[in-house]
Design a protein around this motif. Structure first.
Motif, PDB file in Angstrom:
ATOM      1  N   GLN A   1     -33.135 -16.174 -11.119  1.00  0.00           N
ATOM      2  CA  GLN A   1     -31.828 -15.548 -10.838  1.00  0.00           C
ATOM      3  C   GLN A   1     -30.678 -16.313 -11.461  1.00  0.00           C
ATOM      4  N   ASP A   2     -30.948 -17.503 -11.964  1.00  0.00           N
ATOM      5  CA  ASP A   2     -29.838 -18.353 -12.430  1.00  0.00           C
ATOM      6  C   ASP A   2     -29.921 -18.649 -13.923  1.00  0.00           C
ATOM      7  N   CYS A   3     -30.438 -17.704 -14.724  1.00  0.00           N
ATOM      8  CA  CYS A   3     -30.588 -17.990 -16.157  1.00  0.00           C
ATOM      9  C   CYS A   3     -29.253 -17.894 -16.895  1.00  0.00           C
ATOM     10  N   ALA A   4     -29.033 -18.861 -17.782  1.00  0.00           N
ATOM     11  CA  ALA A   4     -27.889 -18.826 -18.692  1.00  0.00           C
ATOM     12  C   ALA A   4     -28.401 -19.220 -20.072  1.00  0.00           C
ATOM     13  N   VAL A   5     -27.741 -18.725 -21.108  1.00  0.00           N
ATOM     14  CA  VAL A   5     -28.203 -18.984 -22.487  1.00  0.00           C
ATOM     15  C   VAL A   5     -27.052 -19.539 -23.311  1.00  0.00           C
ATOM     16  N   ILE A   6     -27.397 -20.201 -24.414  1.00  0.00           N
ATOM     17  CA  ILE A   6     -26.406 -20.844 -25.270  1.00  0.00           C
ATOM     18  C   ILE A   6     -26.530 -20.250 -26.668  1.00  0.00           C
ATOM     19  N   LEU A   7     -25.402 -19.786 -27.214  1.00  0.00           N
ATOM     20  CA  LEU A   7     -25.392 -19.170 -28.540  1.00  0.00           C
ATOM     21  C   LEU A   7     -24.541 -20.019 -29.486  1.00  0.00           C
TER      22      LEU A   7
ATOM     23  N   ASP B   1     -24.219 -20.811 -33.927  1.00  0.00           N
ATOM     24  CA  ASP B   1     -24.718 -20.666 -35.305  1.00  0.00           C
ATOM     25  C   ASP B   1     -25.763 -19.547 -35.428  1.00  0.00           C
ATOM     26  N   GLY B   2     -25.662 -18.502 -34.622  1.00  0.00           N
ATOM     27  CA  GLY B   2     -26.634 -17.409 -34.678  1.00  0.00           C
ATOM     28  C   GLY B   2     -27.956 -17.725 -34.006  1.00  0.00           C
ATOM     29  N   VAL B   3     -28.044 -18.891 -33.352  1.00  0.00           N
ATOM     30  CA  VAL B   3     -29.268 -19.281 -32.638  1.00  0.00           C
ATOM     31  C   VAL B   3     -29.023 -19.142 -31.136  1.00  0.00           C
ATOM     32  N   LEU B   4     -29.914 -18.437 -30.459  1.00  0.00           N
ATOM     33  CA  LEU B   4     -29.796 -18.252 -29.013  1.00  0.00           C
ATOM     34  C   LEU B   4     -30.831 -19.126 -28.311  1.00  0.00           C
ATOM     35  N   PHE B   5     -30.340 -20.115 -27.545  1.00  0.00           N
ATOM     36  CA  PHE B   5     -31.236 -20.932 -26.731  1.00  0.00           C
ATOM     37  C   PHE B   5     -31.492 -20.189 -25.426  1.00  0.00           C
ATOM     38  N   LEU B   6     -32.724 -19.732 -25.267  1.00  0.00           N
ATOM     39  CA  LEU B   6     -33.062 -18.859 -24.136  1.00  0.00           C
ATOM     40  C   LEU B   6     -33.488 -19.606 -22.888  1.00  0.00           C
ATOM     41  N   GLY B   7     -33.818 -20.893 -23.010  1.00  0.00           N
ATOM     42  CA  GLY B   7     -34.501 -21.512 -21.872  1.00  0.00           C
ATOM     43  C   GLY B   7     -35.760 -20.707 -21.603  1.00  0.00           C
ATOM     44  N   ASP B   8     -35.996 -20.358 -20.332  1.00  0.00           N
ATOM     45  CA  ASP B   8     -37.170 -19.541 -19.988  1.00  0.00           C
ATOM     46  C   ASP B   8     -36.789 -18.098 -19.680  1.00  0.00           C
ATOM     47  N   ALA B   9     -35.579 -17.666 -20.064  1.00  0.00           N
ATOM     48  CA  ALA B   9     -35.090 -16.344 -19.650  1.00  0.00           C
ATOM     49  C   ALA B   9     -36.044 -15.210 -20.022  1.00  0.00           C
ATOM     50  N   TYR B  10     -36.811 -15.401 -21.101  1.00  0.00           N
ATOM     51  CA  TYR B  10     -37.741 -14.350 -21.577  1.00  0.00           C
ATOM     52  C   TYR B  10     -39.076 -14.353 -20.840  1.00  0.00           C
ATOM     53  N   CYS B  11     -39.295 -15.347 -19.973  1.00  0.00           N
ATOM     54  CA  CYS B  11     -40.630 -15.558 -19.373  1.00  0.00           C
ATOM     55  C   CYS B  11     -40.842 -14.741 -18.109  1.00  0.00           C
ATOM     56  N   SER B  12     -42.107 -14.459 -17.812  1.00  0.00           N
ATOM     57  CA  SER B  12     -42.502 -13.888 -16.524  1.00  0.00           C
ATOM     58  C   SER B  12     -42.568 -15.028 -15.503  1.00  0.00           C
TER      59      SER B  12
ATOM     60  N   ARG C   1     -21.078 -20.450 -27.283  1.00  0.00           N
ATOM     61  CA  ARG C   1     -20.922 -19.629 -26.072  1.00  0.00           C
ATOM     62  C   ARG C   1     -22.055 -19.975 -25.114  1.00  0.00           C
ATOM     63  N   PHE C   2     -21.727 -20.138 -23.859  1.00  0.00           N
ATOM     64  CA  PHE C   2     -22.712 -20.483 -22.827  1.00  0.00           C
ATOM     65  C   PHE C   2     -22.492 -19.466 -21.711  1.00  0.00           C
ATOM     66  N   PHE C   3     -23.462 -18.589 -21.483  1.00  0.00           N
ATOM     67  CA  PHE C   3     -23.207 -17.494 -20.541  1.00  0.00           C
ATOM     68  C   PHE C   3     -24.455 -17.096 -19.757  1.00  0.00           C
ATOM     69  N   GLU C   4     -24.206 -16.548 -18.565  1.00  0.00           N
ATOM     70  CA  GLU C   4     -25.293 -16.090 -17.701  1.00  0.00           C
ATOM     71  C   GLU C   4     -25.940 -14.846 -18.306  1.00  0.00           C
ATOM     72  N   LEU C   5     -27.250 -14.710 -18.083  1.00  0.00           N
ATOM     73  CA  LEU C   5     -27.974 -13.565 -18.634  1.00  0.00           C
ATOM     74  C   LEU C   5     -29.007 -13.087 -17.622  1.00  0.00           C
ATOM     75  N   VAL C   6     -29.008 -11.782 -17.360  1.00  0.00           N
ATOM     76  CA  VAL C   6     -30.002 -11.228 -16.435  1.00  0.00           C
ATOM     77  C   VAL C   6     -31.394 -11.481 -17.024  1.00  0.00           C
ATOM     78  N   SER C   7     -32.331 -11.880 -16.159  1.00  0.00           N
ATOM     79  CA  SER C   7     -33.648 -12.309 -16.639  1.00  0.00           C
ATOM     80  C   SER C   7     -34.730 -12.022 -15.601  1.00  0.00           C
TER      81      SER C   7
END
Ligand SMILES: [Zn+2]
Length: 237
Positions: A165-171, A173-184, A155-161
């Motif tokens: 403003q343009d963060c999307a994450v990839i899920l 096998d139970g692993v979530l690729f966050l990119g920098d979505a968690y960062c300040s 699953r590849f989907f946009e996530l508020v971060s």
């Protein structure tokens, strides 16, 4: 940089601070192996591909981009994959594809705030010749979410971060690729969280079924570790 395996089908390469090289992901697939994020340069991508080859892992054919920032996208051209990104990310990539890389053009973008000093400094660290930078947009853009029907569902989907403003994450096998979505975000000398966006980000993460996350610029964490860290940051705001 090292290649590490998290699950049967999911791998990532470690990040590097000096040149601001983020973690890059790899999802094994019999037909369309996936690269997560495009790296910050052709040199970064070449190292990633060499690590895959050393493990006997096939070269990726699809590339999923978490957000438009230079360190996740300036290797897209060199990766030479079919590239997917959200519509928001692709709009930003289209703008950057038109940027010039003379000294004057780079200086001007920092002066106007179009580029941050943090990024400018690291771009100069990664590239001896910034005029060689080639930015290109994705081949396919999506709105909200796209599902890849591979050997394992992706699953590849946009996530508020709070990061962009343009963060999307990839899920996968139970692993979530966050990119920098968690960062300040860098503001002057400080890194700052927007309180409302961080709250919304935490609430969205709580709903996603993952056990591990891969962070762009930090080691992986469990879902519980990530949420505890973000809730602690929130309590300090
Ligand atoms: Zn970023």
């Amino acid at each position: 940089m090292e290649l590490k395996q998290l699950t049967k089908n999911v791998y990532y390469t470690t990040h590097e601070e000096r040149r601001d090289r983020p973690c890059l992901g790899y999802i094994r697939d019999s037909r369309y192996p996936v690269m997560v994020d495009g790296g910050n340069s052709p040199a970064h991508v070449a190292e990633y591909l060499a690590l895959l080859a050393a493990e006997g892992l096939p070269r990726p054919k699809l590339l999923c981009i978490t957000h438009s920032h230079w360190d996740h996208t300036y290797g897209i051209t060199a990766a030479n994959c079919f590239c997917l990104a959200s519509e928001k990310t692709n709009a930003l990539l289209n703008t950057m594809a038109g940027w010039g890389w003379t000294e004057e053009e780079m200086r001007k973008r920092v002066e106007t705030g179009e580029e941050s000093l943090f990024c400018d400094t690291h771009i100069r660290e990664e590239y001896a010749r910034p005029e060689e930078i080639q930015v290109r947009p994705a081949d396919l853009s999506f709105h909200q979410e796209i599902a890849l029907e591979l050997d394992i569902p992706v699953r590849f989907f946009e996530l508020v971060s709070p990061h962009a403003q343009d963060c999307a994450v990839i899920l996968a096998d139970g692993v979530l690729f966050l990119g920098d979505a968690y960062c300040s975000v860098p503001v002057g000398e400080d890194w700052v969280y927007d309180k409302e966006l961080l709250a919304a980000h935490i609430a969205a993460l709580e709903e996603i079924p993952f056990s591990l996350c891969v962070k762009g610029h930090h080691p992986p964490q469990t879902k519980a570790e990530l949420l505890a860290e973000l809730r602690r940051e929130f309590s300090l705001l």
